[in-house]
Design a protein around this motif. Structure first.
Motif, PDB file in Angstrom:
ATOM      1  N   UNK A 197       0.838  -1.192   0.000  1.00  0.00           N
ATOM      2  CA  UNK A 197       0.000   0.000   0.000  1.00  0.00           C
ATOM      3  C   UNK A 197       0.880   1.253   0.000  1.00  0.00           C
ATOM      4  N   UNK A 198       0.439   2.256  -0.718  1.00  0.00           N
ATOM      5  CA  UNK A 198       1.174   3.510  -0.827  1.00  0.00           C
ATOM      6  C   UNK A 198       0.262   4.656  -0.388  1.00  0.00           C
ATOM      7  N   UNK A 199       0.692   5.419   0.600  1.00  0.00           N
ATOM      8  CA  UNK A 199      -0.122   6.532   1.123  1.00  0.00           C
ATOM      9  C   UNK A 199       0.022   7.742   0.201  1.00  0.00           C
ATOM     10  N   UNK A 200      -0.831   7.835  -0.795  1.00  0.00           N
ATOM     11  CA  UNK A 200      -0.697   8.902  -1.782  1.00  0.00           C
ATOM     12  C   UNK A 200      -2.032   9.570  -2.117  1.00  0.00           C
ATOM     13  N   UNK A 201      -2.994   9.483  -1.178  1.00  0.00           N
ATOM     14  CA  UNK A 201      -4.292  10.118  -1.402  1.00  0.00           C
ATOM     15  C   UNK A 201      -4.585  11.003  -0.202  1.00  0.00           C
ATOM     16  N   UNK A 202      -4.729  12.302  -0.424  1.00  0.00           N
ATOM     17  CA  UNK A 202      -4.711  13.272   0.669  1.00  0.00           C
ATOM     18  C   UNK A 202      -6.070  13.719   1.190  1.00  0.00           C
ATOM     19  N   UNK A 203      -7.150  13.445   0.478  1.00  0.00           N
ATOM     20  CA  UNK A 203      -8.434  14.052   0.834  1.00  0.00           C
ATOM     21  C   UNK A 203      -8.831  13.754   2.278  1.00  0.00           C
ATOM     22  N   UNK A 204      -8.496  12.540   2.765  1.00  0.00           N
ATOM     23  CA  UNK A 204      -8.880  12.171   4.138  1.00  0.00           C
ATOM     24  C   UNK A 204      -7.654  11.937   5.021  1.00  0.00           C
ATOM     25  N   UNK A 205      -6.531  12.561   4.662  1.00  0.00           N
ATOM     26  CA  UNK A 205      -5.299  12.363   5.430  1.00  0.00           C
ATOM     27  C   UNK A 205      -5.304  13.119   6.760  1.00  0.00           C
ATOM     28  N   UNK A 206      -6.224  14.053   6.928  1.00  0.00           N
ATOM     29  CA  UNK A 206      -6.303  14.818   8.171  1.00  0.00           C
ATOM     30  C   UNK A 206      -6.988  13.982   9.251  1.00  0.00           C
ATOM     31  N   UNK A 207      -6.227  13.649  10.294  1.00  0.00           N
ATOM     32  CA  UNK A 207      -6.757  12.782  11.355  1.00  0.00           C
ATOM     33  C   UNK A 207      -7.935  13.430  12.079  1.00  0.00           C
ATOM     34  N   UNK A 208      -7.909  14.743  12.259  1.00  0.00           N
ATOM     35  CA  UNK A 208      -9.026  15.415  12.932  1.00  0.00           C
ATOM     36  C   UNK A 208     -10.318  15.280  12.125  1.00  0.00           C
ATOM     37  N   UNK A 209     -10.209  15.303  10.810  1.00  0.00           N
ATOM     38  CA  UNK A 209     -11.387  15.098   9.966  1.00  0.00           C
ATOM     39  C   UNK A 209     -11.977  13.712  10.203  1.00  0.00           C
ATOM     40  N   UNK A 210     -11.131  12.717  10.224  1.00  0.00           N
ATOM     41  CA  UNK A 210     -11.622  11.345  10.438  1.00  0.00           C
ATOM     42  C   UNK A 210     -12.238  11.191  11.828  1.00  0.00           C
ATOM     43  N   UNK A 211     -11.580  11.748  12.826  1.00  0.00           N
ATOM     44  CA  UNK A 211     -12.104  11.661  14.188  1.00  0.00           C
ATOM     45  C   UNK A 211     -13.430  12.410  14.314  1.00  0.00           C
ATOM     46  N   UNK A 212     -13.539  13.549  13.653  1.00  0.00           N
ATOM     47  CA  UNK A 212     -14.786  14.313  13.691  1.00  0.00           C
ATOM     48  C   UNK A 212     -15.926  13.503  13.091  1.00  0.00           C
TER      49      UNK A 212
ATOM     50  N   UNK B 209     -14.566  -5.589  -5.920  1.00  0.00           N
ATOM     51  CA  UNK B 209     -13.671  -5.502  -7.078  1.00  0.00           C
ATOM     52  C   UNK B 209     -13.205  -4.055  -7.263  1.00  0.00           C
ATOM     53  N   UNK B 210     -14.135  -3.123  -7.110  1.00  0.00           N
ATOM     54  CA  UNK B 210     -13.780  -1.703  -7.232  1.00  0.00           C
ATOM     55  C   UNK B 210     -12.801  -1.290  -6.129  1.00  0.00           C
ATOM     56  N   UNK B 211     -13.060  -1.782  -4.916  1.00  0.00           N
ATOM     57  CA  UNK B 211     -12.166  -1.448  -3.817  1.00  0.00           C
ATOM     58  C   UNK B 211     -10.756  -1.963  -4.086  1.00  0.00           C
ATOM     59  N   UNK B 212     -10.656  -3.226  -4.484  1.00  0.00           N
ATOM     60  CA  UNK B 212      -9.350  -3.827  -4.709  1.00  0.00           C
ATOM     61  C   UNK B 212      -8.601  -3.150  -5.847  1.00  0.00           C
ATOM     62  N   UNK B 213      -9.339  -2.692  -6.854  1.00  0.00           N
ATOM     63  CA  UNK B 213      -8.702  -2.069  -8.011  1.00  0.00           C
ATOM     64  C   UNK B 213      -8.484  -0.567  -7.825  1.00  0.00           C
ATOM     65  N   UNK B 214      -8.889  -0.054  -6.669  1.00  0.00           N
ATOM     66  CA  UNK B 214      -8.658   1.356  -6.380  1.00  0.00           C
ATOM     67  C   UNK B 214      -9.490   2.298  -7.216  1.00  0.00           C
ATOM     68  N   UNK B 215     -10.715   1.901  -7.506  1.00  0.00           N
ATOM     69  CA  UNK B 215     -11.599   2.763  -8.286  1.00  0.00           C
ATOM     70  C   UNK B 215     -11.714   4.129  -7.608  1.00  0.00           C
ATOM     71  N   UNK B 216     -11.456   5.176  -8.369  1.00  0.00           N
ATOM     72  CA  UNK B 216     -11.403   6.519  -7.790  1.00  0.00           C
ATOM     73  C   UNK B 216     -12.751   7.019  -7.288  1.00  0.00           C
ATOM     74  N   UNK B 217     -13.833   6.346  -7.706  1.00  0.00           N
ATOM     75  CA  UNK B 217     -15.152   6.782  -7.246  1.00  0.00           C
ATOM     76  C   UNK B 217     -15.399   6.417  -5.786  1.00  0.00           C
ATOM     77  N   UNK B 218     -14.612   5.489  -5.251  1.00  0.00           N
ATOM     78  CA  UNK B 218     -14.807   5.048  -3.869  1.00  0.00           C
ATOM     79  C   UNK B 218     -13.789   5.748  -2.978  1.00  0.00           C
ATOM     80  N   UNK B 219     -14.280   6.618  -2.110  1.00  0.00           N
ATOM     81  CA  UNK B 219     -13.418   7.399  -1.222  1.00  0.00           C
ATOM     82  C   UNK B 219     -13.639   7.055   0.248  1.00  0.00           C
ATOM     83  N   UNK B 220     -14.878   7.090   0.668  1.00  0.00           N
ATOM     84  CA  UNK B 220     -15.262   6.647   2.007  1.00  0.00           C
ATOM     85  C   UNK B 220     -16.241   5.503   1.780  1.00  0.00           C
TER      86      UNK B 220
END
Length: 566
Positions: A315-330, A449-460
């Motif tokens: 896994x490579x951490x290269x997607x920033x939209x939800x990288x803010x921990x306070x956002x996730x905790x909120x 299948x979409x999750x495993x293939x990293x489909x960009x439409x799936x974010x949360x």
């Protein structure tokens, strides 16, 4: 729908979904829940109709399957080499074992165990399966279960023609050497052989789509697939030569039933036996002809955040939209999980604060975790501090750069009528604290299948796992784990998980191992790459003519022990 992971799932199904104590302080228990019984002797014959709420994807081989719908079929047609007792400890089944150092294991097979094609099972079939999973052309999800065998990575990368850690002694004995001593080498190694005869001439890249997997699978289990009507039913017939003894029931029909029709089918005795979703619980327990069996389970549900991508090996951490921990905790504080569980799981679901079901001995106590109790004001405060504010006065927050921010939330769709409602309720919680949310429902077999293939439409996304007998979460949350769908990468997490399996660090001391896992759960609970939201009791409905069934946190006993009162 839960993914089964036999790593672990896998899950398994697996499976898998795939509870015991609510996080609100209910007392833990890990007892076997006894099924139906009768003072009379088991009777042979009859047909049992087994209901499922999701049509199988159609991957009927343990080496290739990935979800609970297929696991519902596989439980009847194939066997693992080892089994687990009611305390989820490994016990011999087809194979027994011995080891002195938790690195080198000698396995001994029972003689006379036959595949459903009449061929005898030998260690060569296991070697064949392990080499298939380790091959670079293998397209299934279980390389992780063989990669710790000495020499498997070299074989996978084409640097070796054989796997050095596999040493055949004779047809019934094999020595397997792992790359290092680990506490859970036995629980993690893949224990489902493949019939060499059936797959003779089939290229590994073609196996998962082959008739041997899709239409005419061959296992060692008590029942054989006789007829498949895609999307409707699967007819199983008794394997008279089953190695544990001829099954009592002559025929089993696996029938796909819309959850809205299940209660009527049970009432009319059109369905004899079915796991069921909590939405049906209140109605089913009122039926006079039905007995409900429940057991603490090994499954949990969560909301995951896309944090990166899978590069084929890690896994490579290269997607920033939800990288803010306070956002996730909120977003966690914004969810009223207690209310949500009561509304959609009807007493069979309980809030959970860790990706470890309460039935596992490594589960951290709630007193050691942040429980993220419903607190929308706290959520708003965290969002404000993180820079997510409503800057244009439309009632919804923009991101810290002042750009529109929309939570794209995905959930799988089956015939279960509650799925869309529960997804929209989660979205409403977030909108109430100012996070605009868009819900997308995706057909279940396409979803993962979409999750495993990293489909960009799936974010949360909404997900679930059935963790199996081994509580170690490495196969789901390690940085090199394919099934780490959020793509969470964390060096401290990896180190804690590795230390908990290191014999040099923990030996056979379960207390030391648990302490490391508790530290890992604290880290997960703080970083929150996913929000754990529920753990479920496994529940089954049986007509009173079905006998000999018992359930445990890992599922039911073998179907060859079930029988029908004539």
């Amino acid at each position: 729908m839960k993914r089964k992971s036999i790593l672990l799932l896998t899950a398994l199904m697996l499976v898998m979904s795939m509870f015991l104590a609510a996080c609100g302080g209910k007392e833990k228990a890990n007892e076997t829940t006894k099924g139906k019984s009768s003072s009379g002797e088991p009777q042979d014959g009859g047909t049992l109709v087994y209901g499922v709420d999701t049509a199988p994807e159609g991957i009927f081989n343990f080496n290739f399957y990935g979800n609970a719908s297929d696991a519902n079929v596989l439980q009847f047609i194939d066997d693992s080499l080892i089994d687990y007792d009611e305390n989820m400890k490994p016990i011999p089944k087809i194979a027994s074992w011995e080891t002195k150092d938790n690195k080198v294991f000698k396995f001994t097979f029972k003689k006379g165990v036959k595949w459903q094609n009449g061929e005898e099972l030998t260690v060569d079939d296991w070697i064949f399966a392990i080499k298939t999973l380790a091959d670079k052309d293998y397209d299934g999800p279980r390389y992780t279960n063989v990669q710790t065998i000495e020499g498997a990575p070299a074989y996978h990368d084409g640097k070796a023609k054989e796997i050095a850690g596999l040493k055949k002694i004779d047809d019934y004995n094999i020595e397997i050497t792992f790359d290092k001593a680990r506490v859970n080498n036995l629980e993690n190694v893949w224990t489902y052989p493949m019939s060499r005869k059936e797959f003779e001439g089939v290229k590994i890249k073609d196996m998962s789509a082959s008739p041997q997997v899709r239409q005419k699978p061959i296992g060692t289990g008590p029942y054989k697939i006789n007829k498949v009507v895609p999307g409707e039913s699967i007819e199983l017939v008794r394997n008279d030569d089953y190695w544990q003894g001829k099954p009592h029931i002559e025929k089993i029909i696996i029938k796909v039933v819309d959850p809205s029709l299940l209660v009527g089918e049970l009432k009319n005795n059109s369905i004899d036996f079915s796991p069921f979703s909590p939405v049906s619980y209140d109605e089913i327990k009122k039926l006079n002809n039905i007995e409900v069996l429940t057991s603490p389970g090994v499954s949990y549900y969560y909301v995951g955040f896309r944090l990166g991508t899978w590069d084929g090996k890690k896994n490579v951490a290269n997607y920033d939209k939800y990288s803010n921990k306070q956002l996730r905790q909120a977003m966690a504080y914004a969810m009223n999980r207690e209310e949500w569980n009561k509304a959609f799981f009807f007493g069979l679901g309980h809030p959970v604060n860790r990706p470890i079901p309460s039935s596992h001995w490594i589960a951290a106590d709630n007193s050691e975790l942040n429980e993220y109790k419903y607190d929308p004001e706290k959520a708003k405060q965290l969002l404000d501090e993180a820079g997510y504010k409503d800057k244009d006065g439309d009632g919804f927050r923009e991101d810290p750069n002042g750009k529109p921010f929309v939570v794209n939330f995905s959930h799988y769709q089956t015939t279960n009528p509650t799925f869309e409602a529960r997804a929209k309720q989660i979205a409403q919680y977030w909108e109430e604290v100012g996070l605009k949310t868009k819900v997308t429902m995706t057909e279940a077999n396409l979803y993962y299948d979409k999750l495993e293939k990293g489909d960009k439409s799936i974010e949360v996304f909404f997900g679930g796992w059935s963790t199996g007998s081994d509580p170690d979460p490495s196969g789901l949350w390690g940085s090199t784990a394919l099934w780490n769908y959020p793509r969470w990468v964390n060096e401290k997490s990896d180190q804690l998980l590795a230390d908990a399996l290191d014999v040099a660090k923990v030996g056979t001391d379960q207390a030391k191992r648990k302490a490391l896992y508790v530290e890992w759960q604290k880290l997960f609970n703080d970083e929150l790459p996913a929000i754990p939201i529920s753990e479920l009791d496994d529940s089954y409905a049986l007509t009173k003519r079905v006998q000999g069934v018992k359930v445990t946190p890992l599922g039911t006993n073998s179907p060859h022990q079930w029988w029908i009162e004539q």
